[in-house]
Design a protein around this motif. Structure first.
Motif, PDB file in Angstrom:
ATOM      1  N   UNK A   1       3.339   7.088  -8.434  1.00 34.38           N
ATOM      2  CA  UNK A   1       2.193   6.178  -8.539  1.00 34.38           C
ATOM      3  C   UNK A   1       0.871   6.913  -8.442  1.00 34.38           C
ATOM      4  N   UNK A   2      -0.104   6.400  -9.174  1.00 35.84           N
ATOM      5  CA  UNK A   2      -1.436   6.970  -9.228  1.00 35.84           C
ATOM      6  C   UNK A   2      -2.443   5.922  -8.750  1.00 35.84           C
ATOM      7  N   UNK A   3      -3.585   6.357  -8.286  1.00 36.38           N
ATOM      8  CA  UNK A   3      -4.607   5.383  -7.870  1.00 36.38           C
ATOM      9  C   UNK A   3      -4.943   4.391  -8.984  1.00 36.38           C
ATOM     10  N   UNK A   4      -4.900   4.835 -10.231  1.00 39.85           N
ATOM     11  CA  UNK A   4      -5.220   3.947 -11.346  1.00 39.85           C
ATOM     12  C   UNK A   4      -4.137   2.893 -11.600  1.00 39.85           C
TER      13      UNK A   4
ATOM     14  N   UNK B   1      -0.558  -4.309  -5.634  1.00 44.66           N
ATOM     15  CA  UNK B   1      -0.149  -2.922  -5.417  1.00 44.66           C
ATOM     16  C   UNK B   1      -1.413  -2.087  -5.257  1.00 44.66           C
ATOM     17  N   UNK B   2      -1.502  -1.377  -4.155  1.00 47.30           N
ATOM     18  CA  UNK B   2      -2.648  -0.519  -3.892  1.00 47.30           C
ATOM     19  C   UNK B   2      -2.152   0.898  -3.691  1.00 47.30           C
TER      20      UNK B   2
ATOM     21  N   UNK C   1       0.848  -1.186   0.000  1.00 48.23           N
ATOM     22  CA  UNK C   1       0.000   0.000   0.000  1.00 48.23           C
ATOM     23  C   UNK C   1       0.885   1.238   0.000  1.00 48.23           C
ATOM     24  N   UNK C   2       0.612   2.141  -0.909  1.00 47.94           N
ATOM     25  CA  UNK C   2       1.401   3.365  -1.018  1.00 47.94           C
ATOM     26  C   UNK C   2       0.473   4.522  -1.363  1.00 47.94           C
TER      27      UNK C   2
ATOM     28  N   UNK D   1       6.407   5.637  -4.333  1.00 50.06           N
ATOM     29  CA  UNK D   1       7.162   4.689  -5.151  1.00 50.06           C
ATOM     30  C   UNK D   1       7.144   3.304  -4.531  1.00 50.06           C
ATOM     31  N   UNK D   2       7.296   2.313  -5.390  1.00 50.69           N
ATOM     32  CA  UNK D   2       7.470   0.930  -4.983  1.00 50.69           C
ATOM     33  C   UNK D   2       8.390   0.264  -5.982  1.00 50.69           C
TER      34      UNK D   2
END
Length: 119
Positions: free
Chosen positions: A84-87, A115-116, A9-10, A15-16
């Motif tokens: 990162x974006x929600x999409x 990935x959330x 969760x980010x 970033x991940x």
């Protein structure tokens, strides 16, 4: 066999880095790809890299934000995901194919990692 990990969760903008390890016979000389499947949607191509590391290809939706790389000595491929974006929320899968960089034709698939991205 392929095993992807590194999801989590980010917050949006974060970033991940995802990793995927593979057995030797799967990884050597294989083009490695990342795909994702969001809830209620079809699986889509994200990025791929030739075994030599020379050729890469990205989906337009992630170009400039995601970077694929590989360490052949460790039989590992990575997906660095920035901004990162929600999409981008999805289950991410790594896959392998023989031959050149393509968006289809992957024969070996690993288990996904979720990935959330929260807004």
């Amino acid at each position: 066999q392929l095993q992807a990990f590194g999801g989590g969760l980010v917050q949006a903008g974060g970033s991940l880095r995802l990793s995927c390890t593979a057995s030797g016979r799967t990884f050597s000389s294989a083009t490695m790809g990342w795909f994702r499947q969001a809830p209620g949607k079809e699986r889509e191509f994200v990025a791929a890299m030739h075994w030599s590391g020379v050729s890469t290809y990205y989906a337009d939706s992630v170009k400039g934000r995601f970077t694929i790389s590989r360490d052949n000595a460790k039989n590992t491929v990575y997906l660095q995901m920035n901004s990162l974006k929600p999409e981008d929320t999805a289950v991410y899968y790594c896959a392998a194919r023989q031959g050149g960089v393509r968006t289809t034709g992957y024969e070996n698939w690993g288990q996904g990692t979720l990935v959330t991205v929260s807004s």
